[in-house]
Design a protein around this motif. Structure first.
Motif, PDB file in Angstrom:
ATOM      1  N   PHE A   1       1.050  -0.334   0.551  1.00 35.96           N
ATOM      2  CA  PHE A   1       0.288   0.505  -0.374  1.00 35.96           C
ATOM      3  C   PHE A   1       0.907   1.895  -0.491  1.00 35.96           C
ATOM      4  O   PHE A   1       1.192   2.386  -1.591  1.00 35.96           O
ATOM      5  CB  PHE A   1      -1.163   0.592   0.108  1.00 35.96           C
ATOM      6  N   PHE A   2       1.144   2.525   0.642  1.00 40.09           N
ATOM      7  CA  PHE A   2       1.670   3.883   0.610  1.00 40.09           C
ATOM      8  C   PHE A   2       3.153   3.912   0.246  1.00 40.09           C
ATOM      9  O   PHE A   2       3.612   4.860  -0.408  1.00 40.09           O
ATOM     10  CB  PHE A   2       1.444   4.564   1.958  1.00 40.09           C
ATOM     11  N   ALA A   3       3.923   2.894   0.660  1.00 36.65           N
ATOM     12  CA  ALA A   3       5.340   2.856   0.307  1.00 36.65           C
ATOM     13  C   ALA A   3       5.527   2.703  -1.196  1.00 36.65           C
ATOM     14  O   ALA A   3       6.446   3.291  -1.787  1.00 36.65           O
ATOM     15  CB  ALA A   3       6.033   1.715   1.046  1.00 36.65           C
ATOM     16  N   GLN A   4       4.655   1.919  -1.848  1.00 38.56           N
ATOM     17  CA  GLN A   4       4.738   1.748  -3.299  1.00 38.56           C
ATOM     18  C   GLN A   4       4.534   3.080  -4.018  1.00 38.56           C
ATOM     19  O   GLN A   4       5.265   3.432  -4.947  1.00 38.56           O
ATOM     20  CB  GLN A   4       3.682   0.743  -3.765  1.00 38.56           C
ATOM     21  N   ILE A   5       3.549   3.834  -3.567  1.00 38.61           N
ATOM     22  CA  ILE A   5       3.272   5.133  -4.199  1.00 38.61           C
ATOM     23  C   ILE A   5       4.405   6.109  -3.914  1.00 38.61           C
ATOM     24  O   ILE A   5       4.845   6.862  -4.801  1.00 38.61           O
ATOM     25  CB  ILE A   5       1.928   5.676  -3.703  1.00 38.61           C
ATOM     26  N   ALA A   6       4.897   6.117  -2.678  1.00 38.64           N
ATOM     27  CA  ALA A   6       6.003   7.019  -2.347  1.00 38.64           C
ATOM     28  C   ALA A   6       7.229   6.705  -3.194  1.00 38.64           C
ATOM     29  O   ALA A   6       7.877   7.610  -3.750  1.00 38.64           O
ATOM     30  CB  ALA A   6       6.336   6.908  -0.862  1.00 38.64           C
TER      31      ALA A   6
ATOM     32  N   VAL B   1      -6.395  -1.777  -4.022  1.00 41.74           N
ATOM     33  CA  VAL B   1      -6.366  -2.234  -2.631  1.00 41.74           C
ATOM     34  C   VAL B   1      -6.980  -3.628  -2.569  1.00 41.74           C
ATOM     35  O   VAL B   1      -8.119  -3.827  -2.997  1.00 41.74           O
ATOM     36  CB  VAL B   1      -7.147  -1.275  -1.717  1.00 41.74           C
ATOM     37  N   SER B   2      -6.216  -4.567  -2.039  1.00 39.46           N
ATOM     38  CA  SER B   2      -6.691  -5.949  -1.992  1.00 39.46           C
ATOM     39  C   SER B   2      -7.820  -6.088  -0.977  1.00 39.46           C
ATOM     40  O   SER B   2      -7.729  -5.599   0.152  1.00 39.46           O
ATOM     41  CB  SER B   2      -5.537  -6.886  -1.623  1.00 39.46           C
ATOM     42  N   SER B   3      -8.886  -6.750  -1.416  1.00 34.05           N
ATOM     43  CA  SER B   3     -10.005  -7.021  -0.509  1.00 34.05           C
ATOM     44  C   SER B   3      -9.769  -8.261   0.336  1.00 34.05           C
ATOM     45  O   SER B   3     -10.523  -8.532   1.273  1.00 34.05           O
ATOM     46  CB  SER B   3     -11.297  -7.179  -1.312  1.00 34.05           C
ATOM     47  N   MET B   4      -8.732  -9.027   0.006  1.00 31.61           N
ATOM     48  CA  MET B   4      -8.433 -10.261   0.737  1.00 31.61           C
ATOM     49  C   MET B   4      -7.597  -9.992   1.987  1.00 31.61           C
ATOM     50  O   MET B   4      -7.600 -10.801   2.914  1.00 31.61           O
ATOM     51  CB  MET B   4      -7.675 -11.234  -0.186  1.00 31.61           C
ATOM     52  N   THR B   5      -6.900  -8.864   1.999  1.00 34.25           N
ATOM     53  CA  THR B   5      -6.031  -8.538   3.131  1.00 34.25           C
ATOM     54  C   THR B   5      -6.565  -7.301   3.830  1.00 34.25           C
ATOM     55  O   THR B   5      -6.893  -6.307   3.168  1.00 34.25           O
ATOM     56  CB  THR B   5      -4.594  -8.263   2.646  1.00 34.25           C
ATOM     57  N   PRO B   6      -6.683  -7.316   5.158  1.00 35.57           N
ATOM     58  CA  PRO B   6      -7.122  -6.110   5.868  1.00 35.57           C
ATOM     59  C   PRO B   6      -6.199  -4.936   5.560  1.00 35.57           C
ATOM     60  O   PRO B   6      -4.982  -5.093   5.471  1.00 35.57           O
ATOM     61  CB  PRO B   6      -7.052  -6.523   7.344  1.00 35.57           C
ATOM     62  N   PHE B   7      -6.800  -3.768   5.414  1.00 34.47           N
ATOM     63  CA  PHE B   7      -6.021  -2.581   5.064  1.00 34.47           C
ATOM     64  C   PHE B   7      -5.005  -2.249   6.150  1.00 34.47           C
ATOM     65  O   PHE B   7      -3.949  -1.687   5.859  1.00 34.47           O
ATOM     66  CB  PHE B   7      -6.966  -1.393   4.837  1.00 34.47           C
TER      67      PHE B   7
END
Length: 765
Positions: free
Chosen positions: A303-308, A290-296
């Motif tokens: 993030f979730f689409a990549q895992i799906a 999870v990138s710390s430079m971009t707000p979650f």
């Protein structure tokens, strides 16, 4: 089918004295039913010379059976029609299946051709090298050629392996982008399916609402569901799976399967399977970052689409890639992914301080769960994380609503709301079901409430919808009780508290107090709508909500509003009641038209009613008037009880009696507005003053000591007050120092009875 079953004989039961003709008819019917030979019956008919009787019996039997057949047909006609409809529907489904199979076969043929040809090229090269090495290398007469072949055959094999591995490496790079696109597409389709489901539920709620109004107006229709939801990916991923790019959008498994096949032929199958698994595991671990430079909030969808997408690809490979990867390996990867996603959610949720942010992420995670569950992956752990943060979400939501309600109340000008157009009426009244009539008023329309009422209603409705949205699709089917619990808190803690604070700090003047009291009456109707709305969104029947209806949740604010309005009116009345000082307590004659203070109070009350009836509901107006009249009654008794009145005579009491009658007449005049019962309740508010006048003017005041009479006629009087006031009553002839004038003065019997009452009451005290 009937011939295969044993026939059961029908035995007629003939009653004694039954006619021979009737018996013959029964025997004939039984024989026909049992399939017996009818020859004896025919011979008997012709022997007796009565063939017409036999024909009549047969016709009667035929008619009875025709009636039975007709009854059976009627009974099974509907089932037959339904069966025909089912067969027609099945025929349509078979045609669709046939078309789908034909399309899938064509796609498979078109995709498999290039794959087989590319595999054949690599296989032919490998077979050629193997043949040279096995059959011709040892027979080559030239040592130079043999040496050259021995040197180049391993190089050729290495070249083939490098080519295959390069294509596989390129595939590993490209599959990450493809996986993300697949994940976004699948989650998007899950979102579209959810939207269609919500629309269907809305139509269902509308149909239920129509059915409550009129069953005849309901229109029932079966609608074909569009199966383009998860089917676009799920169906291809399960049945129409392909190695080329025509299956899932952008997904081409040709390089992977080519590499796997080549390694199988080279004898390196296990090594390639391990190599594949380790590389994919590394890719999944990279996806967890999870990138710390971009707000979650901005990156959570990617993030979730990549895992799906990763597991959509693995699901296809598991089912179409032979033994390239095992089910246990995929399950282990999924368990790792779920554990990491839960950890990320726990961390991100703990940092969030905005309810809407939690809701956005929760919605996307629930869509991920729907997508994963469609491919057979368990999602219970993800749902548990969402459920765990239910309380935090609602606390943040309550905090947001508290600020919004405070702003709405602060902006209230305590003026009746003006609506110039019908859409304003629909938006501010009908949408919250706070109308008092089904007839649309004429415009411009002046509402009995101020703008703060629809503003607060919108905030509460938004709270309900956000609460239901968070609780929906979270694994819990029956969540109305949870929504209701937090709705209760919003109404009792936030809205009721905010209104109470507004009432206690910002109300100045009777008009503002009256407006707030009117607002509370409208909010009482709105609260019924809030709980119905929550039940509808939660899928709970309205009859259950109506059955479990509770008390008004804003009762503190309502009571405070009516109390402050009554208090201000009492202050106004107090100004007129100061005129009691002008009453002549030792009057020579009773006042015929009432004392000045009573006339002034009645004028004020009539003016008050004419104004209040335009804005206050009848019940609120009645309660307020009861408080004011009760206060007036207490003031009258208090004047007689106070030190400023040293003594009074019967004429003064008769004047007070006239005042009370005027006030009672005012109460009776409100019957057209409040009903007869309401008017009588207003009169009851004057009970103390009325009963005191009745007692002091009674010819038998000693009846006060009778418990039965006292309970019936003097139940509002305090005997201590009666003693003090009665001691001040003087005879008409009694003057200051008058008792020293004559010792032969004979006391009035009524006064004597009253003195005896006073003595007895003092003894009791």
């Amino acid at each position: 089918m009937q011939t295969s079953k044993m026939r059961r004989k029908v035995v007629p039961a003939a009653a004694d004295g039954e006619s021979a003709d009737k018996l013959d008819q029964l025997l004939l019917s039984a024989a026909v039913c049992n399939g017996e030979d009818l020859g004896p019956f025919v011979r008997k008919a012709f022997t007796s010379g009565k063939p017409e009787t036999l024909l009549q019996h047969l016709r009667h039997f035929t008619r009875s059976k025709e009636s039975e057949i007709e009854e059976v047909c009627k009974a099974h006609y509907q089932d037959f029609i339904i069966a025909v409809d089912d067969l027609r529907s099945l025929l349509s489904d078979v045609d669709s299946l046939k078309s789908s199979l034909s399309t899938s076969n064509s796609q498979l043929q078109s995709v498999a051709g290039p794959l087989l040809s590319s595999l054949d090229s690599f296989v032919d090269a490998r077979n050629c090298v193997d043949s040279i090495e096995r059959d011709y290398l040892a027979k080559t007469p030239s040592s130079t050629i043999r040496s050259m072949l021995e040197k180049h055959i391993p190089a050729i094999r290495s070249h083939i392996e490098r080519r295959v591995n390069k294509e596989f490496g390129d595939w590993l790079v490209e599959i990450r982008i493809v996986s993300r696109n697949l994940g976004q597409l699948a989650i998007g389709q899950a979102s579209a399916a959810r939207q269609r489901e919500e629309e269907l539920r809305m139509k269902q709620r509308q149909a239920e609402e129509q059915s409550r109004l009129s069953l005849r107006d309901c229109v029932y229709a079966l609608e074909e569901e569009d199966d383009d939801g998860l089917g676009g990916i799920g169906d291809e991923g399960k049945d129409g799976y392909s190695n080329g790019g025509n299956g899932m959008i952008g997904l081409d498994l040709t390089p992977l399967y080519r590499a796997y096949h080549i390694h199988q032929t080279l004898g390196f199958e296990d090594r390639f399977k391990q190599y594949y698994f380790e590389n994919r595991k590394l890719q999944l671990t990279s996806d967890f970052q999870v990138s710390s430079m971009t707000p979650f909030l901005e990156s959570h969808q990617t993030f979730f689409a990549q895992i799906a997408g990763f597991f959509i690809v693995e699901d296809r490979i598991l089912r179409t890639g032979g033994r390239l990867i095992s089910k246990m390996e995929v399950e282990n990867l999924w368990d790792t992914a779920v554990s990491k996603m839960c950890s990320v959610l726990e961390d991100q949720f703990s940092r969030m301080q905005t309810a809407n942010h939690l809701l956005l992420i929760k919605d996307y995670v629930s869509l991920l769960g729907v997508t994963a569950r469609g491919y057979g992956y368990p999602i219970d752990a993800l749902l548990d994380v969402l459920s765990k943060h239910r309380d935090k979400y609602h606390e943040l939501l309550l905090s947001d609503c508290r600020k919004q309600i405070a702003e709405a109340l602060a902006a209230d000008k305590f003026e009746q709301m003006l609506m110039k157009k019908e859409y304003e009426y629909s938006m501010n009244v009908l949408s919250f079901q706070i109308q008092t009539s089904d007839i649309t008023p004429a415009f411009p329309y002046v509402a009995p409430f101020s703008s703060t009422v629809p503003d607060c209603c919108r905030i509460v409705r938004s709270f309900i919808e956000d609460s239901v949205s968070f609780m929906s699709y979270g694994g819990q089917l029956d969540f109305y009780d949870v929504v209701k619990k937090y709705l209760d808190r919003l109404l009792t803690e936030v809205l009721d508290g905010g209104l109470s604070k507004l009432i206690n700090t910002s109300i100045h003047g009777v008009s503002q107090a009256m407006q707030v009291a009117a607002n509370m009456a409208v909010l009482e109707r709105a609260c019924d709508f809030f709980f119905r709305h929550a039940a509808q969104l939660s899928g709970v029947p309205l009859r259950m909500v109506e059955r479990s209806r509770r008390q008004f949740p804003l009762n503190k604010a309502r009571d405070a509003a009516e109390e402050i309005l009554s208090g201000m009116l009492k202050q106004k009345v107090n100004g007129f009641m100061t005129l009691v000082e002008n009453v002549n307590w030792m009057a020579d004659e009773p006042v015929q038209s009432g004392n000045e203070y009573a006339n002034e109070v009645i004028i004020y009350l009539e003016t008050l009613v004419s104004t209040a009836m335009q804005i206050l509901p009848v019940q609120v107006l009645k309660r307020v008037l009861q408080e004011v009249l009760s206060h007036i009654s207490e003031m009258i008794v208090g004047a007689l009880l106070g030190e400023s009145v040293k003594r009074f005579n019967v004429n003064a009491i008769m004047g007070i009696d006239v005042d009370v009658r005027l006030l009672e007449s005012f109460a009776e005049n409100q019957a057209p507005l409040l009903s007869e019962t309401g008017a009588n309740q207003l009169k009851t508010a004057l009970a103390e003053a009325r009963q005191l006048c009745n007692l002091l003017l009674s010819n038998h005041p000693e009846n006060f000591l009778n418990p039965v009479i006292r309970e019936r006629s003097y139940n509002a009087l305090d005997y201590r007050k009666v003693v003090i006031i009665s001691e001040k009553l003087r005879d008409q002839s009694d003057r200051l120092f008058g008792t020293f004038g004559s010792r032969a003065y004979k006391q009035n019997p009524k006064k004597k009875s009253l003195d005896a009452l006073i003595k007895r009451l003092k003894d009791v005290n």
